[in-house]
Write a protein that holds these residues in place. Structure first.
Motif, PDB file in Angstrom:
ATOM      1  N   LEU A 467     -29.427 -26.592 -24.504  1.00  0.00           N
ATOM      2  CA  LEU A 467     -30.316 -27.100 -23.468  1.00  0.00           C
ATOM      3  C   LEU A 467     -29.657 -26.978 -22.098  1.00  0.00           C
ATOM      4  O   LEU A 467     -28.485 -27.313 -21.922  1.00  0.00           O
ATOM      5  N   VAL A 468     -30.419 -26.485 -21.123  1.00  0.00           N
ATOM      6  CA  VAL A 468     -29.955 -26.406 -19.741  1.00  0.00           C
ATOM      7  C   VAL A 468     -30.919 -27.198 -18.864  1.00  0.00           C
ATOM      8  O   VAL A 468     -32.068 -27.438 -19.233  1.00  0.00           O
ATOM      9  N   ASN A 469     -30.439 -27.604 -17.708  1.00  0.00           N
ATOM     10  CA  ASN A 469     -31.243 -28.426 -16.814  1.00  0.00           C
ATOM     11  C   ASN A 469     -32.185 -27.552 -15.990  1.00  0.00           C
ATOM     12  O   ASN A 469     -31.765 -26.533 -15.440  1.00  0.00           O
ATOM     13  N   PRO A 470     -33.456 -27.915 -15.863  1.00  0.00           N
ATOM     14  CA  PRO A 470     -34.372 -27.137 -15.022  1.00  0.00           C
ATOM     15  C   PRO A 470     -33.941 -27.169 -13.559  1.00  0.00           C
ATOM     16  O   PRO A 470     -33.317 -28.128 -13.089  1.00  0.00           O
ATOM     17  N   TYR A 471     -34.308 -26.116 -12.846  1.00  0.00           N
ATOM     18  CA  TYR A 471     -33.976 -26.050 -11.423  1.00  0.00           C
ATOM     19  C   TYR A 471     -35.108 -25.364 -10.665  1.00  0.00           C
ATOM     20  O   TYR A 471     -35.986 -24.719 -11.247  1.00  0.00           O
ATOM     21  N   SER A 472     -35.060 -25.534  -9.353  1.00  0.00           N
ATOM     22  CA  SER A 472     -36.057 -24.927  -8.480  1.00  0.00           C
ATOM     23  C   SER A 472     -35.335 -24.146  -7.400  1.00  0.00           C
ATOM     24  O   SER A 472     -34.419 -24.662  -6.751  1.00  0.00           O
ATOM     25  N   ASP A 473     -35.732 -22.893  -7.214  1.00  0.00           N
ATOM     26  CA  ASP A 473     -35.259 -22.085  -6.087  1.00  0.00           C
ATOM     27  C   ASP A 473     -36.329 -22.115  -5.009  1.00  0.00           C
ATOM     28  O   ASP A 473     -37.520 -21.901  -5.283  1.00  0.00           O
ATOM     29  N   GLU A 474     -35.909 -22.360  -3.782  1.00  0.00           N
ATOM     30  CA  GLU A 474     -36.855 -22.471  -2.678  1.00  0.00           C
ATOM     31  C   GLU A 474     -36.440 -21.564  -1.527  1.00  0.00           C
ATOM     32  O   GLU A 474     -35.289 -21.578  -1.092  1.00  0.00           O
ATOM     33  N   THR A 475     -37.385 -20.774  -1.036  1.00  0.00           N
ATOM     34  CA  THR A 475     -37.172 -19.907   0.118  1.00  0.00           C
ATOM     35  C   THR A 475     -38.279 -20.174   1.125  1.00  0.00           C
ATOM     36  O   THR A 475     -39.457 -20.270   0.750  1.00  0.00           O
ATOM     37  N   SER A 476     -37.931 -20.298   2.382  1.00  0.00           N
ATOM     38  CA  SER A 476     -38.955 -20.512   3.406  1.00  0.00           C
ATOM     39  C   SER A 476     -38.622 -19.704   4.653  1.00  0.00           C
ATOM     40  O   SER A 476     -37.450 -19.443   4.955  1.00  0.00           O
ATOM     41  N   SER A 499     -37.627 -23.114 -12.961  1.00  0.00           N
ATOM     42  CA  SER A 499     -37.158 -22.335 -14.112  1.00  0.00           C
ATOM     43  C   SER A 499     -36.497 -23.231 -15.144  1.00  0.00           C
ATOM     44  O   SER A 499     -36.059 -24.349 -14.850  1.00  0.00           O
ATOM     45  N   ASP A 500     -36.413 -22.707 -16.370  1.00  0.00           N
ATOM     46  CA  ASP A 500     -35.699 -23.351 -17.483  1.00  0.00           C
ATOM     47  C   ASP A 500     -36.295 -24.700 -17.864  1.00  0.00           C
ATOM     48  O   ASP A 500     -35.578 -25.677 -18.100  1.00  0.00           O
ATOM     49  N   GLY A 501     -37.619 -24.759 -17.949  1.00  0.00           N
ATOM     50  CA  GLY A 501     -38.262 -25.995 -18.383  1.00  0.00           C
ATOM     51  C   GLY A 501     -37.910 -26.336 -19.822  1.00  0.00           C
ATOM     52  O   GLY A 501     -37.730 -25.461 -20.660  1.00  0.00           O
ATOM     53  N   TRP A 502     -37.820 -27.638 -20.099  1.00  0.00           N
ATOM     54  CA  TRP A 502     -37.560 -28.062 -21.466  1.00  0.00           C
ATOM     55  C   TRP A 502     -38.766 -28.820 -22.009  1.00  0.00           C
ATOM     56  O   TRP A 502     -39.667 -29.212 -21.276  1.00  0.00           O
ATOM     57  N   GLN A 503     -38.770 -29.031 -23.298  1.00  0.00           N
ATOM     58  CA  GLN A 503     -39.858 -29.755 -23.936  1.00  0.00           C
ATOM     59  C   GLN A 503     -39.418 -30.265 -25.294  1.00  0.00           C
ATOM     60  O   GLN A 503     -38.581 -29.658 -25.959  1.00  0.00           O
ATOM     61  N   ARG A 504     -40.020 -31.374 -25.701  1.00  0.00           N
ATOM     62  CA  ARG A 504     -39.791 -31.896 -27.037  1.00  0.00           C
ATOM     63  C   ARG A 504     -40.844 -31.309 -27.971  1.00  0.00           C
ATOM     64  O   ARG A 504     -42.042 -31.337 -27.677  1.00  0.00           O
ATOM     65  N   THR A 557     -34.749 -26.106 -24.296  1.00  0.00           N
ATOM     66  CA  THR A 557     -35.224 -25.233 -23.234  1.00  0.00           C
ATOM     67  C   THR A 557     -36.133 -24.177 -23.841  1.00  0.00           C
ATOM     68  O   THR A 557     -35.768 -23.523 -24.817  1.00  0.00           O
ATOM     69  N   VAL A 558     -37.324 -24.021 -23.267  1.00  0.00           N
ATOM     70  CA  VAL A 558     -38.314 -23.096 -23.807  1.00  0.00           C
ATOM     71  C   VAL A 558     -38.251 -21.791 -23.011  1.00  0.00           C
ATOM     72  O   VAL A 558     -38.467 -21.810 -21.797  1.00  0.00           O
ATOM     73  N   PRO A 559     -37.956 -20.669 -23.652  1.00  0.00           N
ATOM     74  CA  PRO A 559     -37.924 -19.395 -22.924  1.00  0.00           C
ATOM     75  C   PRO A 559     -39.261 -19.127 -22.230  1.00  0.00           C
ATOM     76  O   PRO A 559     -40.327 -19.265 -22.838  1.00  0.00           O
ATOM     77  N   GLY A 560     -39.196 -18.788 -20.969  1.00  0.00           N
ATOM     78  CA  GLY A 560     -40.411 -18.483 -20.225  1.00  0.00           C
ATOM     79  C   GLY A 560     -41.131 -19.684 -19.668  1.00  0.00           C
ATOM     80  O   GLY A 560     -42.186 -19.537 -19.038  1.00  0.00           O
ATOM     81  N   SER A 613     -41.744 -33.577 -15.214  1.00  0.00           N
ATOM     82  CA  SER A 613     -42.617 -32.450 -14.890  1.00  0.00           C
ATOM     83  C   SER A 613     -42.340 -31.215 -15.740  1.00  0.00           C
ATOM     84  O   SER A 613     -43.208 -30.369 -15.884  1.00  0.00           O
ATOM     85  N   HIS A 614     -41.143 -31.096 -16.286  1.00  0.00           N
ATOM     86  CA  HIS A 614     -40.836 -29.969 -17.163  1.00  0.00           C
ATOM     87  C   HIS A 614     -40.856 -30.413 -18.627  1.00  0.00           C
ATOM     88  O   HIS A 614     -40.155 -29.869 -19.453  1.00  0.00           O
ATOM     89  N   PHE A 615     -41.663 -31.371 -18.944  1.00  0.00           N
ATOM     90  CA  PHE A 615     -41.504 -32.036 -20.227  1.00  0.00           C
ATOM     91  C   PHE A 615     -42.871 -32.357 -20.805  1.00  0.00           C
ATOM     92  O   PHE A 615     -43.348 -33.465 -20.673  1.00  0.00           O
ATOM     93  N   GLY A 616     -43.553 -31.385 -21.388  1.00  0.00           N
ATOM     94  CA  GLY A 616     -44.789 -31.702 -22.055  1.00  0.00           C
ATOM     95  C   GLY A 616     -45.989 -30.857 -21.713  1.00  0.00           C
ATOM     96  O   GLY A 616     -47.114 -31.280 -21.946  1.00  0.00           O
ATOM     97  N   SER A 617     -45.790 -29.665 -21.138  1.00  0.00           N
ATOM     98  CA  SER A 617     -46.921 -28.841 -20.744  1.00  0.00           C
ATOM     99  C   SER A 617     -46.946 -27.479 -21.423  1.00  0.00           C
ATOM    100  O   SER A 617     -47.949 -26.766 -21.337  1.00  0.00           O
ATOM    101  N   TYR A 618     -45.851 -27.078 -22.033  1.00  0.00           N
ATOM    102  CA  TYR A 618     -45.816 -25.769 -22.679  1.00  0.00           C
ATOM    103  C   TYR A 618     -46.621 -25.837 -23.979  1.00  0.00           C
ATOM    104  O   TYR A 618     -46.544 -26.830 -24.707  1.00  0.00           O
ATOM    105  N   PRO A 619     -47.427 -24.809 -24.297  1.00  0.00           N
ATOM    106  CA  PRO A 619     -48.275 -24.880 -25.499  1.00  0.00           C
ATOM    107  C   PRO A 619     -47.455 -25.006 -26.777  1.00  0.00           C
ATOM    108  O   PRO A 619     -46.488 -24.278 -26.981  1.00  0.00           O
ATOM    109  N   LEU A 620     -47.870 -25.935 -27.642  1.00  0.00           N
ATOM    110  CA  LEU A 620     -47.197 -26.115 -28.919  1.00  0.00           C
ATOM    111  C   LEU A 620     -47.745 -25.179 -29.988  1.00  0.00           C
ATOM    112  O   LEU A 620     -47.076 -24.927 -30.988  1.00  0.00           O
TER     113      LEU A 620
END
Length: 756
Positions: A467-476, A499-504, A557-560, A613-620
């Motif tokens: 498991l890796v921690n999710p992160y956000s890259d921001e460019t403005s 990137s790198d969202g996780w889920q149970r 961590t869920v690929p993609g 926010s990275h925890f519960g939205s990826y299709p099961l």
């Protein structure tokens, strides 16, 4: 909190200065998203007093609901998704008192603020109470701040805010439903929640070029919900109707915080001037969720259009404890070289997720007490991230400026990551398909069938070692131009990628284990398969290959699992001059994300274990289409006009695109009697554009040698009495596309402000 929530309410009357950072935050900021910084009023050598009061009620507002927006012929709850007055305000009042002044002249000052805010509406912000029970909210806040200037170089600050929120009829439901429909107020829950923040601070000047600051304090709350009745609990997954009692539940949160920083100022070094800031922080956060009782008899009975379908059996009496220790260091340098200003920095964050020693007691569905030893490190993340920003004055005259920034921001895992693998988790239940053998609509042991869901209470819960921690890259990138002395324009682009969202998930029932083809009828928008005129083509879905697969919950961590957000923004602002001012903006956003809950419509399986926010939205399962691409836009215009006779008029026009949506159904499959299936992608349909025009007229009077000001104001909200549906039902059936939330009608507000 890492939970998409705060559990805390602020007293705006105690604010002196507010800073909002929406993008391009420096290395001082740990996590992605909006940053709000507030400086509270401190008082001074001269005594001061401020009073504020405003008021609205049902006699000074209109009506704007059309029956065709909410009436469902032959539907439940008298055929309504909204009561005829369901978007009206019954009453609103806001009182604020502030008082400040010297405690020891020229040495010590203080300020106190009190807030009492109460409002009552006919319908709750989420869901419906059909019997006319009003939805009331009360907020009480007490704020105090004392400042002691020991000498020219040393200043001490003490601060305390304590508040309470009361809502006697919250419309909470289980996570299986969309917008809940409570037949009576009895099935709602009572909230009475205190929250607080306190701190002690030292600021010191060291020599000519150095400044130091140290703070220590705590944020905390006790967010409690109690049932208004003890009746048997029923929730209908088709009609969203709820009857029976609620839960007895308490969320105890504490965050102890210790921070320090030193700032150095250096001119004529390396070709420019430098403002260097070095600092650190330690956060000790704990969460404890207590279930005194998980609904009557620890059971929720789920129905499907009134027919028994699923039971949820709760493990009650639990006290789930989870912890997070955060250690942070940062270094940032604002470096000015002629027309170029660089902001270069780096940040280190260490998140140590841990579990204290705890116990699961004996209860109706847990015959044996279980004890769990302390785990000092469930998972530890260490991150070093850069932040880079640049501002360049193109012509050297300060009229045209280019700004560019890039940074990486790791998410705060909060205490939910610990909870997701804690056998003594915050939610502990098992769900089974339910056959009501004796027809009494009350679960008895032996009536359960195939297990369809589980949360907590099992040693099978684990964290994937990878498991890796999710992160956000921001460019403005922004271009700003002073067109006139008092008129500026701005255009920009912001790109964010999570990137790198996780889920149970259940590792024994993975996506690839759904392999048995099954054809399911799409009943069309009317939800009735027998009326074939609007039926869609049959849906090719997949059943589970083996329904006896055991529960094996894993957080991984869920690929993609990622999301991208692109926004273009334009704005024009005119400072006050020649008796008028103006602010205007327009933004357009492209969203590509995984999501299963939009505007109270759940379009995929609710994954247990947290709300991160990275925890519960990826299709099961392959039957869920939760990858969504859509666009939205927002526009806002406001200004002030000096109308003469001391009157100032402020119009505000807000417009936003209607929410994109798609139709969904509930399908009976071999692993679930009501699998939510999105049959149209989000964006297939779009709700109406939302447009709101508001006005304020204010008159100020000055007296007592100009030391006192009295302001009288009149507000008019939704001046055009628009009745746009903000939330609608996306589910096939008689209520499809019927409104569940409509803009409030035209309403006036009267208020007074006094400052001395």
């Amino acid at each position: 909190e890492g939970t998409a929530a705060a559990g805390f309410y602020l007293d705006y009357g105690s604010f002196e200065v507010v800073f909002i950072g929406a993008a391009a935050n420096s290395a001082e900021v740990p996590n992605p998203g909006v940053v709000a910084e507030v400086v509270r009023k401190s008082g001074g050598n001269r005594p001061s007093l401020s009073l504020y009061y405003d008021y609205e009620n049902g006699d000074i507002q209109g009506r704007n609901l059309d029956p065709d927006q909410y009436l469902v012929p032959g539907g439940p709850g008298n055929g309504r998704t909204i009561r005829p007055d369901g978007n009206r305000l019954a009453s609103y009042k806001n009182f604020n008192l502030g008082a400040g002044g010297p405690i020891i002249r020229d040495r010590m000052w203080g300020h106190f603020a009190y807030l009492n805010q109460q409002n009552s509406v006919a319908a709750p912000p989420a869901g419906v109470i059909q019997d006319g029970t009003p939805f009331d909210t009360k907020l009480f806040n007490y704020t105090g701040k004392a400042t002691f200037q020991m000498n020219q170089a040393n200043k001490f600050i003490g601060y305390l805010q304590h508040g309470t929120k009361e809502q006697p009829h919250r419309t909470d439901s289980s996570n299986r439903l969309g917008a809940p429909v409570h037949i009576t107020g009895d099935s709602t829950v009572l909230q009475a929640s205190p929250s607080w923040v306190y701190k002690g601070e030292w600021n010191g000047t060291i020599g000519q070029n150095m400044f130091a600051e140290i703070r220590a304090g705590q944020f905390g709350y006790n967010f409690g919900l109690d049932s208004n009745t003890e009746g048997t609990r029923y929730e209908d997954v088709v009609t969203n109707e709820i009857t029976g009692g609620g839960r007895h539940w308490l969320n105890i949160r504490r965050r102890n915080q210790y921070t320090g920083a030193m700032s150095f100022f250096r001119d004529n070094f390396a070709g420019g001037s430098h403002n260097i800031k070095v600092g650190g922080e330690y956060l000790d956060e704990s969460g404890n969720i207590k279930w005194d009782q998980g609904y009557a008899d620890s059971v929720i009975h789920f129905l499907s259009s009134g027919a028994p379908t699923i039971v949820r059996l709760y493990n009650s009496g639990t006290s789930s404890q989870n912890g997070l220790a955060t250690t942070s260091l940062f270094d940032t340098d604002t470096w000015t070289i002629d027309r170029l200003t660089l902001n270069v920095g780096a940040r280190f964050d260490r998140y140590r997720v841990h579990l204290p020693e705890q116990t699961i007691p004996v209860s109706r569905f847990n015959p044996t007490e279980r004890n769990f030893a302390e785990i000092s490190s469930v998972k530890t993340f260490n991150h070093i991230v850069p932040r880079v920003g640049a501002t360049y004055d193109l012509a050297g005259d300060g009229k045209t400026v280019v700004k560019a920034n890039w940074g990486r921001f790791y998410f705060n895992p909060g205490v939910n990551l610990a909870d997701s693998v804690n056998p003594n988790s915050s939610d502990q239940y098992v769900e089974y398909n339910w056959t009501d053998l004796n027809g009494d609509r009350i679960f008895q042991p032996g009536e359960q069938g195939v297990e369809v869901g589980r949360a907590g209470g099992t040693a099978g819960a684990a964290i994937d070692p990878n498991l890796v921690n999710p992160y956000s890259d921001e460019t403005s990138f922004f271009l700003e131009r002073a067109v006139l002395a008092d008129l500026g324009v701005r255009a920009g682009f912001v790109y964010k990628k999570d990137s790198d969202g996780w889920q149970r998930l259940n590792a024994s029932r993975r996506y690839e284990n759904y392999t048995i083809p099954v054809s399911v009828v799409d009943p069309g928008p009317d939800g009735n398969a027998a009326t074939t005129a609007d039926n869609g083509p049959n849906l090719n879905l997949l059943n589970l290959d083996d329904t006896t697969r055991p529960a094996n919950q894993v957080t991984e961590t869920v690929p993609g699992y990622q999301g991208t957000y692109k926004t273009i923004e334009f704005s024009a602002n005119k400072r006050y001059g020649q008796r008028w001012s103006m602010n205007s903006s327009f933004s357009y956003t492209w969203t590509d994300e995984f999501g299963n809950l939009y505007f109270n419509n759940r379009v995929g399986t609710a994954v247990p274990g947290g709300s991160f926010s990275h925890f519960g939205s990826y299709p099961l399962t392959p039957n869920e289409a939760t990858h969504n691409e859509y666009t939205n836009w927002n526009a806002k215009f406001s200004g002030t006009i000096d109308a003469g006779w001391g009157l100032r008029v402020t119009p505000v026009l807000k417009m936003q695109s209607g929410a994109p949506y798609g139709r969904f159904i509930a399908a009976a499959l071999n692993y679930s009697a009501s699998q939510v299936v999105l049959v149209e992608p989000i964006g297939t349909r779009r709700q109406e554009t939302v447009s709101v025009l508001d006005f304020r007229v204010e008159k100020q009077l000055r007296f007592a040698a100009d030391r006192a000001r009295l302001g009288l104001f009149f507000d008019l909200f939704n001046a055009m009495n628009s009745n746009t549906a903000v939330n609608i039902n996306w589910r096939s059936g008689a209520a499809f596309e019927k409104a569940t939330t409509v803009l409030g009608p035209r309403i006036a507000k009267f208020g007074v402000k006094f400052d001395w």
